[in-house]
Design a protein around this motif. Structure first.
Motif, PDB file in Angstrom:
ATOM      1  N   ASP A 174      -1.530  30.130   7.612  1.00 21.68           N
ATOM      2  CA  ASP A 174      -1.350  31.098   8.688  1.00 21.68           C
ATOM      3  C   ASP A 174      -0.115  31.976   8.465  1.00 21.68           C
ATOM      4  O   ASP A 174       0.479  32.463   9.414  1.00 21.68           O
ATOM      5  CB  ASP A 174      -1.265  30.384  10.036  1.00 21.68           C
ATOM      6  N   ARG A 175       0.277  32.160   7.218  1.00 24.66           N
ATOM      7  CA  ARG A 175       1.408  33.022   6.890  1.00 24.66           C
ATOM      8  C   ARG A 175       0.907  34.286   6.196  1.00 24.66           C
ATOM      9  O   ARG A 175      -0.112  34.280   5.506  1.00 24.66           O
ATOM     10  CB  ARG A 175       2.397  32.296   5.971  1.00 24.66           C
ATOM     11  N   SER A 176       1.664  35.337   6.362  1.00 25.50           N
ATOM     12  CA  SER A 176       1.381  36.598   5.688  1.00 25.50           C
ATOM     13  C   SER A 176       2.287  36.702   4.467  1.00 25.50           C
ATOM     14  O   SER A 176       3.505  36.662   4.592  1.00 25.50           O
ATOM     15  CB  SER A 176       1.634  37.773   6.634  1.00 25.50           C
ATOM     16  N   VAL A 177       1.664  36.812   3.286  1.00 26.17           N
ATOM     17  CA  VAL A 177       2.394  36.752   2.021  1.00 26.17           C
ATOM     18  C   VAL A 177       2.064  37.989   1.196  1.00 26.17           C
ATOM     19  O   VAL A 177       0.911  38.414   1.121  1.00 26.17           O
ATOM     20  CB  VAL A 177       2.017  35.485   1.224  1.00 26.17           C
ATOM     21  N   ILE A 178       3.066  38.552   0.548  1.00 23.01           N
ATOM     22  CA  ILE A 178       2.832  39.654  -0.380  1.00 23.01           C
ATOM     23  C   ILE A 178       3.501  39.335  -1.705  1.00 23.01           C
ATOM     24  O   ILE A 178       4.625  38.825  -1.741  1.00 23.01           O
ATOM     25  CB  ILE A 178       3.343  41.002   0.187  1.00 23.01           C
ATOM     26  N   GLU A 179       2.779  39.590  -2.794  1.00 29.50           N
ATOM     27  CA  GLU A 179       3.342  39.425  -4.132  1.00 29.50           C
ATOM     28  C   GLU A 179       3.563  40.789  -4.748  1.00 29.50           C
ATOM     29  O   GLU A 179       2.672  41.654  -4.731  1.00 29.50           O
ATOM     30  CB  GLU A 179       2.427  38.603  -5.038  1.00 29.50           C
ATOM     31  N   LEU A 180       4.726  40.991  -5.355  1.00 28.30           N
ATOM     32  CA  LEU A 180       5.050  42.232  -6.046  1.00 28.30           C
ATOM     33  C   LEU A 180       4.870  42.038  -7.548  1.00 28.30           C
ATOM     34  O   LEU A 180       5.190  40.981  -8.092  1.00 28.30           O
ATOM     35  CB  LEU A 180       6.497  42.634  -5.759  1.00 28.30           C
ATOM     36  N   GLY A 181       4.347  43.063  -8.212  1.00 34.56           N
ATOM     37  CA  GLY A 181       4.188  43.001  -9.669  1.00 34.56           C
ATOM     38  C   GLY A 181       3.360  41.825 -10.113  1.00 34.56           C
ATOM     39  O   GLY A 181       3.764  41.039 -10.965  1.00 34.56           O
ATOM     40  N   ALA A 182       2.147  41.703  -9.568  1.00 37.11           N
ATOM     41  CA  ALA A 182       1.351  40.483  -9.712  1.00 37.11           C
ATOM     42  C   ALA A 182       0.818  40.247 -11.115  1.00 37.11           C
ATOM     43  O   ALA A 182       0.523  39.103 -11.481  1.00 37.11           O
ATOM     44  CB  ALA A 182       0.184  40.497  -8.721  1.00 37.11           C
ATOM     45  N   GLY A 183       0.644  41.284 -11.910  1.00 30.13           N
ATOM     46  CA  GLY A 183       0.167  41.085 -13.287  1.00 30.13           C
ATOM     47  C   GLY A 183      -1.208  40.465 -13.352  1.00 30.13           C
ATOM     48  O   GLY A 183      -2.198  41.043 -12.909  1.00 30.13           O
ATOM     49  N   THR A 184      -1.305  39.258 -13.903  1.00 24.88           N
ATOM     50  CA  THR A 184      -2.600  38.581 -14.046  1.00 24.88           C
ATOM     51  C   THR A 184      -3.120  38.016 -12.731  1.00 24.88           C
ATOM     52  O   THR A 184      -4.285  37.658 -12.628  1.00 24.88           O
ATOM     53  CB  THR A 184      -2.493  37.411 -15.037  1.00 24.88           C
ATOM     54  N   GLY A 185      -2.239  37.873 -11.729  1.00 28.85           N
ATOM     55  CA  GLY A 185      -2.670  37.358 -10.433  1.00 28.85           C
ATOM     56  C   GLY A 185      -2.476  35.872 -10.230  1.00 28.85           C
ATOM     57  O   GLY A 185      -2.860  35.341  -9.178  1.00 28.85           O
ATOM     58  N   LEU A 186      -1.889  35.155 -11.200  1.00 30.00           N
ATOM     59  CA  LEU A 186      -1.768  33.706 -11.067  1.00 30.00           C
ATOM     60  C   LEU A 186      -1.074  33.299  -9.774  1.00 30.00           C
ATOM     61  O   LEU A 186      -1.582  32.460  -9.019  1.00 30.00           O
ATOM     62  CB  LEU A 186      -0.996  33.119 -12.259  1.00 30.00           C
ATOM     63  N   LEU A 187       0.079  33.874  -9.485  1.00 31.52           N
ATOM     64  CA  LEU A 187       0.839  33.477  -8.309  1.00 31.52           C
ATOM     65  C   LEU A 187       0.072  33.753  -7.023  1.00 31.52           C
ATOM     66  O   LEU A 187      -0.015  32.892  -6.139  1.00 31.52           O
ATOM     67  CB  LEU A 187       2.190  34.197  -8.300  1.00 31.52           C
ATOM     68  N   GLY A 188      -0.506  34.933  -6.900  1.00 27.77           N
ATOM     69  CA  GLY A 188      -1.271  35.260  -5.699  1.00 27.77           C
ATOM     70  C   GLY A 188      -2.475  34.358  -5.501  1.00 27.77           C
ATOM     71  O   GLY A 188      -2.804  33.972  -4.372  1.00 27.77           O
TER      72      GLY A 188
END
Length: 233
Positions: free
Chosen positions: A66-80
Motif C-alpha cells: 500500500d505504498r507509492s514507490v518510484i524508481e529513477l533510472g530503472a534500466g533493465t527494471g530489476l529493482l522496480g
C-alpha cells in the motif's frame, strides 16, 4: 539512467554485462532479464547496486504494501520488478489482496530505454500485478509536471550517481518528488571524487545517512529524507 558508454573492469564482470540475459531470485520468484549493452549501453545491463538494493529491501523486510514507490533510472527494471513483488507480500496467515494492499510502483527512465524496460517488466510480473507497475518516461529536471509533487512514499535509485552534469537535475527531481514523509534510498558504488560531491550536495537539502554497505560488491545504500530526524521506516 543516462544512455552513455561506461567502463566497468574486465574479466567475469565484463562478460556478465555483455551477456544477453541475467537471472536472479527475489521474492520467491525467478526473474529473467534481457540485457542489450550494444544497443543501449549502461541502461540495458544489471548493475551490482540494483542487486544489493533488492536484497536489502527483502532482507530488512521493509513494508512496501500500500505504498507509492518510484524508481529513477530503472534500466533493465530489476529493482522496480522486485519492489512490485515485495509489495504484495502479506504476513504469514494473511491472504494477499492484490487490489487493495499492493505497492503502486512507477518505473522510470529516459525515452530511448522505455520499450526495453517495459518488455522486462511485463515478462517478469504475473498478470494480476502488471497494473500495479507503470513504466513512464522521466528525464530528470524536464518531465516533472507529469509527476505529482511529493506524492511518493519511497524514491529509489540504483547506480544513478556518476555523471556530474546530471547532479543538479537529479536533485531538482528528488526535491519535486519528495514530501517530508518520503524516504529516498540510493544504492551506489563510490567510484570517483565527483560521486562524493553529489552526496555533499544531497546533504545540503536532505538528512542523509548510510544504512547499509555490501563489502563484497563495494556498494553503499544511503537513506535521505527532507526532515532532520531519521525516523524508522
Amino acid at each position: 539512467m543516462a544512455l552513455v558508454p561506461y567502463e566497468e573492469g574486465g574479466g567475469w564482470a565484463a562478460r556478465q554485462l555483455h551477456s544477453p540475459s541475467a537471472t536472479f531470485r527475489f521474492a520467491s520468484r525467478t526473474i529473467r532479464l534481457q540485457q542489450d549493452w550494444r544497443r543501449l549501453g549502461v541502461a540495458a545491463v544489471v548493475w551490482d547496486a540494483a542487486v544489493v538494493l533488492c536484497a536489502y529491501l527483502e532482507m530488512e523486510g521493509i513494508d512496501l504494501r500500500d505504498r507509492s514507490v518510484i524508481e529513477l533510472g530503472a534500466g533493465t527494471g530489476l529493482l522496480g520488478i522486485v519492489v512490485t513483488l515485495l509489495g504484495t507480500k502479506e504476513p504469514v496467515g494473511v491472504r494477499a489482496l492484490y487490489s487493495t494492499c499492493c505497492a503502486c510502483v512507477t518505473i522510470t527512465d529516459r525515452a530511448a530505454a522505455l520499450e526495453f524496460l517495459e518488455s522486462n517488466v511485463q515478462a517478469n510480473l504475473p498478470p494480476e500485478l502488471r497494473p500495479r507497475a507503470v513504466v513512464k518516461e522521466l528525464t530528470w529536471g524536464k518531465d516533472l509536471d507529469n509527476f505529482p509533487p511529493g506524492a511518493f512514499d519511497f524514491v529509489l535509485g540504483a547506480d544513478i550517481v556518476y555523471l556530474e552534469e546530471t547532479f543538479v537535475e537529479l536533485l531538482q527531481t528528488l526535491e519535486h518528488l519528495c514530501s517530508e514523509r518520503t524516504v529516498i534510498l540510493l544504492s551506489c558504488r563510490i567510484r570517483y571524487e565527483r560521486d562524493l560531491k553529489f552526496l555533499k550536495m544531497l546533504r545540503e537539502r536532505f538528512s542523509v545517512s548510510e544504512v547499509h554497505y555490501d563489502s563484497s560488491k563495494d556498494v553503499h545504500i544511503y537513506k535521505a529524507q527532507r526532515v532532520s530526524r531519521k525516523d524508522d521506516f
